[in-house]
Each structure stands twice: as structure tokens, then as C-alpha cells.
Design a protein around this motif. Sequence first.
Motif, PDB file in Angstrom:
ATOM      1  N   THR A  50       0.821  -1.211   0.000  1.00 28.59           N
ATOM      2  CA  THR A  50       0.000   0.000   0.000  1.00 28.59           C
ATOM      3  C   THR A  50       0.857   1.264   0.000  1.00 28.59           C
ATOM      4  OG1 THR A  50      -1.845   1.116   1.088  1.00 28.59           O
ATOM      5  CG2 THR A  50      -0.243   0.073   2.529  1.00 28.59           C
ATOM      6  N   ASP A 180      -4.588  -1.617  -3.043  1.00 30.18           N
ATOM      7  CA  ASP A 180      -3.315  -0.929  -3.276  1.00 30.18           C
ATOM      8  C   ASP A 180      -2.206  -1.914  -3.607  1.00 30.18           C
ATOM      9  OD1 ASP A 180      -4.369   1.548  -2.829  1.00 30.18           O
ATOM     10  OD2 ASP A 180      -3.269   1.951  -0.983  1.00 30.18           O
ATOM     11  N   GLN A 183      -2.583  -3.208  -7.028  1.00 32.07           N
ATOM     12  CA  GLN A 183      -2.285  -2.133  -7.966  1.00 32.07           C
ATOM     13  C   GLN A 183      -0.798  -1.816  -8.018  1.00 32.07           C
ATOM     14  OE1 GLN A 183      -5.017   0.664  -6.241  1.00 32.07           O
ATOM     15  NE2 GLN A 183      -6.586   0.296  -7.782  1.00 32.07           N
ATOM     16  N   SER A 321      -4.104   2.722 -11.813  1.00 37.73           N
ATOM     17  CA  SER A 321      -3.756   2.129 -10.519  1.00 37.73           C
ATOM     18  C   SER A 321      -2.944   3.113  -9.689  1.00 37.73           C
ATOM     19  CB  SER A 321      -2.949   0.840 -10.721  1.00 37.73           C
ATOM     20  OG  SER A 321      -3.731  -0.176 -11.299  1.00 37.73           O
ATOM     21  N   SER A 325      -4.903   4.283  -6.353  1.00 39.99           N
ATOM     22  CA  SER A 325      -4.363   3.753  -5.104  1.00 39.99           C
ATOM     23  C   SER A 325      -4.009   4.887  -4.156  1.00 39.99           C
ATOM     24  CB  SER A 325      -3.131   2.890  -5.388  1.00 39.99           C
ATOM     25  OG  SER A 325      -2.110   3.636  -6.017  1.00 39.99           O
TER      26      SER A 325
END
Length: 499
Positions: A50, A180, A183, A321, A325
Motif C-alpha cells: 500500500t 493498493d 495495484q 492504478s 491507489s
Amino acid sequence: MNSQIFLITFVLYIIAMIAFGGWVSRHKRGSGDDFLLGGRSVPLFLTVGTTVATMVGTGSSMGAVGFGYANGWAGALYGLGGAVGILLLAVCFAPVRKFRFMTMSEELAYYVGANRLVRNVVALLIYIACIGWLGAHILGGGLYLSWMAGIDLTTARILVALGFGIYCVVGGYFAVIWTDTIQAVVLFAGFILMAILALVEVGGFSGLTAGMDAGATSFLGIGQIGALPALSLAAVIAIGVLATPSFRQRIYSGASVGSVRRSFLITGVLYLGFSIIPAIIGMATHALNPGLDNSNYAFPFLATEIMPLGLGLLLLVAGLSATMSSASSDAIAGVSTLIRDLYVLATGHTPSARNVVRFSRIALVATIGLALLFALASDNVITYITRMISTILSGLFVSAMLGRFWPRYNWQGAIATLICASVTSLTIIANSDWTAFWGNPSIPAVLVALVAGVVVSLVTPASRVTSAQALAILDQERQRMEQVPEPTLTGAESTSTAR
């Protein structure tokens, strides 16, 4: 025809993220801690995922590539500044995980005796900052989607806001960190592949610099933009990382101090290596088409006009993404501040655990809506980000550093720090000559805020509230939100339980 395929791909991708986010978070929605911080038990690999995805956001995917298109190797400054910021965060602030803070407002208030005024002012600034970051992500994602899918800019921005907004509302923080992480893998693969193919397309590094000014091809583009503006750009990004609430949430939600520190160190090394990628993509696009009206379109131009359709679809997903994210992380950080701090400011008490999740979802919708309004009023990603950081986050950065490492810092010094940073930044922004000299207001804003914080703290009384007392004040207030709500029983069930 290709534009329709890109739009369909975007819609399918969003549906997949919503479904995945809902699935992974199905058992993590019981309390405020679960919805807003993932139960404070996020493992290392998810924290890395993340954090990487949040780092490689709109600035890297749209802003830094566009900056590289216009200014050559200066496009790497964004990544260098971000890497320095996350590495300093690991060293300086990972240990605050042990205090169980929920928001950055709590943390900064703790440093000055849990002062309510400081916490309220910081909460307002942080919420504005989160809306600002969200606006930047919606702005960048909208520009990107508009180009690739052939739709008008306003519609594209609305679609991007709806895309990440839905899976945030459905699954909360746990949905955000899992999506996240997925991604992060997609965007890293997409960006690296794009940079390699772009180099091949222009004939290697020799072709990369063709047609660019000599200054743009100098070390970090310093010959193009100047040494001080280059330093300012790297500094403002580092300050942004050190003072952005979404990165603080990674600390508060991590499984342990060691886990947080290791994840940030890994992220910093990865991001340092990544920093050159946006510059390569931007310079390659300049070599292929030096006549783009808006440098922010460099990334989508290369993806749609130069790359094969299949690869273009991957790059569409990679670019979005990166944007979404980061946006989802800032949305959750903003809502945490709204529910934990601004709700108290407005009502005088924290919401009960029973209401936290419902209130958070309502707040998410409102926050993303406000950010969308900001995004509709701007069209330059880097300018938007640097001015927002300089004006709002510079003071938070100085307050955090002084509070963390200087025990004499008090609430009067903190207020002076926050005011002086914003006033200095706005003053420089208002003067075009000063802006051209500095590049952005971050360095003078930090210096003035630092002096103001130290001087005012020294000429006013020291805080009489000890660190232990300040932490107890914050812990007691937070307990109401962290309890898992009891299920509501029917009359028959209540009778049976009583027996």
C-alpha cells in the motif's frame, strides 16, 4: 474504436477492484479501528504494497512524466524527493506506532501536551490537505482517462472519483490496502515495461535526448530549471511524504514498530530505483512528439499512440492504478481526521463505536465530492501539488519534527509554526519573481516556520502536561470509538440471554 475498448477496460477494472475490495474486507468492518485502520494489524507485505502504491501516485504517473517531457532528467526529482521522504519517515517516525494514534492531529497534539487548539487547527489543515491530494489524483486520473478513452474531461474526472470512491465506501481501509497492493504490482510492471519499450522505440539513450535542450539533458535537469528550483522540487515532495496523513496512517495501522520501519525502508529503496522511470518515459515521448500542447498528456499519448493496443490496455490499468491507489489512501486519511477530530470539534465528543462505520461512509462520499470540485477548477498537476504542499503541509512537517525531537516545543510555538508556514507560502505564490527564484515556496516556508516555532516556544511558558498525561488524555477519548459495537438483540433474544 480503441477509445471504446479503453473505456470498457476501465469500467471492468473498477468493477473488479470493487468486488475484490468488498471480498477481502468482509470480516473487517466491525469497529472504527477495523474500518479506518485495518484493526492496527496490517502485516509487512501489505504495508509495503500500500505504501508503494501510494508513493507512485498521480505526481509520478502524470506529473513527473509530464515534467520529464518538458524538463528532461528533472523528471527524476519527484522520485528522489519521495524516496528521501519515506526513508526519513522510517527513521524518525516509525516508533510513534507504539502510541496507538489514530490520526496525525492526535500525534501533533501529543507533542504539545494534548492541546485542544493545536489539535483542532491541525485537523482542519490535514482535512484540507487530504481534499487537496484527492483533488490532485482526480485531476491527474481525469486527464489520463479523458485522453485514452476519448471522453470529455469533466466526465472522466467524475468516473475516476466514483471508481475509487465506491470500493473505499464498501470496504474501508482493509479494502484500500489490499487493492493498493494489487495495484502496486500492476503499476510497477506497467511503468517498467513502458520505459523499456519507449527506449527501444527511440533508439536507446542516444535517441532519448534527441531534440531536447542541453539543459534538460544535464544532471537532474539542473541546467534547465536551475539548482535552487530543483532542490525546491525534491524538498517539497520529501516534505509532502513526511507530512501527508495517509503515510502516517501506514504507521498507525502497522502490526509493529519493526514492521512499519522495514516496510518504509523497502519502499524507499524501491522508489529510489523507480525515480528514473518517469523521466525516461517523458523524454521518450518528447523525442517522438515534441509538439504536445499539454505536457501532462505525455504518458497517455505514448500509451495510446505509440504502444500496441494490448500493451496500451495494460498501461491504462497501470496509470489508473497509480492514481486511484493514492486517492483511496488519502480519502481514508481525510475521513479518519473528520471522524476522530473534526467530529469532536463540532459535537464535543467522539462518535460511538456503533456509529463510526456508518458515519465514515457518509464522510467518504462528502470528502470525495469536495475533492472533485477542487479538481474541476485546475489543470496542472505539478503546480497544484507543490503549492498545496507548501501552503498546508510545510507547517505540519516542521511541527512534527520539532515536537518529535525538541521537548521544549509548546502549543504556542506550534500555532506560530503553522501560521507562519502558510503565510510565507502564500506570500511567495503571490509574487511571480519570488516564485521563479525559489521554484516553489517550500524551502522558505519551512525555514520561517522553524524560526517562528523555536522563538515563540522559548519566549512562552513550557507545557506543564507531561508526555504520559498527554497520551492518557488522548487514549481515554479514543476508547469510545475503538470498542467493537455489541449486536442489537431482539426482545426474545434479550429474555433468553437474561435467563
